[in-house]
Design a protein around this motif. Structure first.
Motif, short mmCIF file in Angstrom:
data_model
loop_
_atom_site.label_atom_id
_atom_site.label_comp_id
_atom_site.label_asym_id
_atom_site.label_seq_id
_atom_site.Cartn_x
_atom_site.Cartn_y
_atom_site.Cartn_z
N LEU A 27 0.83 -1.20 0.00
CA LEU A 27 0.00 0.00 0.00
C LEU A 27 0.86 1.25 0.00
N ASP A 28 0.32 2.34 -0.57
CA ASP A 28 1.01 3.63 -0.47
C ASP A 28 1.10 4.04 1.00
N VAL A 29 2.20 4.74 1.33
CA VAL A 29 2.46 5.10 2.73
C VAL A 29 1.28 5.82 3.37
N GLU A 30 0.66 6.76 2.62
CA GLU A 30 -0.41 7.55 3.24
C GLU A 30 -1.61 6.66 3.60
N LEU A 31 -1.83 5.59 2.82
CA LEU A 31 -2.93 4.69 3.14
C LEU A 31 -2.58 3.80 4.33
N ALA A 57 15.10 15.47 12.76
CA ALA A 57 14.66 14.54 11.72
C ALA A 57 13.41 13.79 12.13
N THR A 58 13.34 13.38 13.40
CA THR A 58 12.16 12.65 13.86
C THR A 58 10.93 13.54 13.76
N GLY A 59 11.04 14.78 14.21
CA GLY A 59 9.93 15.72 14.13
C GLY A 59 9.50 15.97 12.69
N THR A 60 10.48 16.08 11.79
CA THR A 60 10.16 16.30 10.39
C THR A 60 9.41 15.11 9.81
N ALA A 61 9.87 13.90 10.14
CA ALA A 61 9.20 12.70 9.64
C ALA A 61 7.79 12.59 10.22
N GLN A 62 7.64 12.93 11.50
CA GLN A 62 6.31 12.90 12.10
C GLN A 62 5.39 13.90 11.42
N ALA A 63 5.92 15.11 11.14
CA ALA A 63 5.12 16.14 10.46
C ALA A 63 4.72 15.66 9.07
N ALA A 64 5.66 15.04 8.35
CA ALA A 64 5.36 14.53 7.02
C ALA A 64 4.28 13.44 7.09
N GLY A 65 4.37 12.59 8.10
CA GLY A 65 3.39 11.51 8.26
C GLY A 65 2.00 12.05 8.52
N VAL A 66 1.92 13.09 9.34
CA VAL A 66 0.62 13.67 9.67
C VAL A 66 0.03 14.40 8.45
N ALA A 67 0.89 15.04 7.65
CA ALA A 67 0.42 15.70 6.42
C ALA A 67 -0.08 14.65 5.43
N ALA A 68 0.65 13.54 5.31
CA ALA A 68 0.24 12.46 4.40
C ALA A 68 -1.08 11.85 4.86
N LEU A 69 -1.23 11.71 6.18
CA LEU A 69 -2.49 11.19 6.73
C LEU A 69 -3.65 12.11 6.35
N ALA A 70 -3.45 13.41 6.51
CA ALA A 70 -4.52 14.37 6.18
C ALA A 70 -4.91 14.23 4.70
N ALA A 71 -3.91 14.04 3.83
CA ALA A 71 -4.19 13.85 2.41
C ALA A 71 -5.02 12.59 2.18
N ALA A 72 -4.63 11.48 2.83
CA ALA A 72 -5.35 10.22 2.67
C ALA A 72 -6.78 10.36 3.18
N GLN A 73 -6.95 11.08 4.29
CA GLN A 73 -8.29 11.27 4.84
C GLN A 73 -9.17 12.09 3.89
N ALA A 74 -8.52 12.97 3.10
CA ALA A 74 -9.25 13.78 2.12
C ALA A 74 -9.28 13.07 0.76
#
Lengths: 189, 189
Positions: free
Chosen positions: A40-44, B79-96
């Motif tokens: 799966l894509d990371v975001e999913l 780096a950890t904070g940046t990766a966490q921020a990227a993960g949360v942004a990607a999650l928001a995209a997936a939710q939309a």
């Protein structure tokens, strides 16, 4: 105090719920693993993980969520995914209005076994013994999550007192109220 | 194609929205920075960022979200904070229900300036010029996010074709339908 421990990961994310307090024998409430498919894509995958952690928070209503603090130096490939998974789990906790505590692997190992360098088998053995489980929790991610929850049940209150004292003494960050998101946006044209 | 570019970060998260397609001059739609206070607990900072990105997705309705792919080897602390921020942004995209594309800093620099090692000033200069902006976007995180969006508008379709061809040829991961979360939970006692 009920603690939801989370050993973050994208492929396997361990979770364990424990009731406990300092100096007392903790009780296991639940344990398991959230898995998402590498295809799966990371975001999913992050969406699946977020949905699962949100459901766990709703089901078990923990007082606090303890997440393993992972440093991102070791393994370039999986470290980013682990940090993203930890971020999404922490977000789910914040959305459920639960505080998050972070513990390093060596803190957890020291708390559960007295040895900060204990190996996975020793941690699993001690978790099984401390919680009085009939069988060892599997996989290791699930046992790690339980160990994390036990670690926080035993050490969290003291850590919180130290933190409060440091803040009161002006040594740490001030206690800041939750604020509304602030962002600036300007039309580019 | 409308692209929301995100330069992830906890303290400053740049964002930029661009309309564009390969071989054409892109248009800037919006640019800005989401800031969260370092004094806040990480989970609350992630909550603010998630809320802000969700609002941006709702306001600008991008076809795709382009996020900087950050490797976590350089700077342990951030780096950890940046990766966490990227993960949360990607999650928001997936939710939309928006797809996420990841681009490395050197890909973005190469796309916008022809030089994968361009410095921040060069990137800002080229972004300002390419988008025909009256003034350079500030801070650098905002300019980086616009550069990321331009990079994806220009290169994304070709990358997607290559990916589809690789999948059709059996070289990559199969196309997997979005599935419901799967997790296993067993009562420990």
């Amino acid at each position: 105090m009920r603690v939801l421990g989370i050993d973050p990961g994208l492929t396997r994310c361990g979770w364990g719920v424990v009731d406990g307090r300092p100096g007392a024998r903790p009780t296991a409430v639940g344990v398991g693993v959230v898995r998402t498919m590498p295809e799966l894509d990371v975001e999913l995958r992050l969406l699946e993980l977020h949905t699962a952690v949100t459901a766990l928070l709703r089901e078990h209503r923990p007082d606090v969520v303890a997440i393993e603090r992972v440093f991102t130096q070791n393994n370039r490939g999986t470290a980013t995914g682990t940090a993203q998974a930890a971020g999404v789990a922490a977000l789910a906790a914040a959305q459920a209005d639960r505080p998050v505590a972070w513990h390093t692997p060596s803190e957890v190992k020291a708390a559960i076994s007295g040895n900060g360098r204990a190996d996975k088998e020793q941690v699993t053995l001690m978790v099984t013994r401390v919680l009085g489980l009939a069988a060892a929790p599997k996989p290791a991610d699930a046992a790690d999550a339980l160990a994390l929850a036990v670690c926080h049940a035993w050490r969290g209150p003291a850590q919180q007192r130290l933190r409060s004292a440091a803040i009161a003494g002006g040594l740490g960050a001030p206690v800041v109220q939750r604020t509304l998101p602030r962002w600036q946006g300007v039309a580019a044209r």
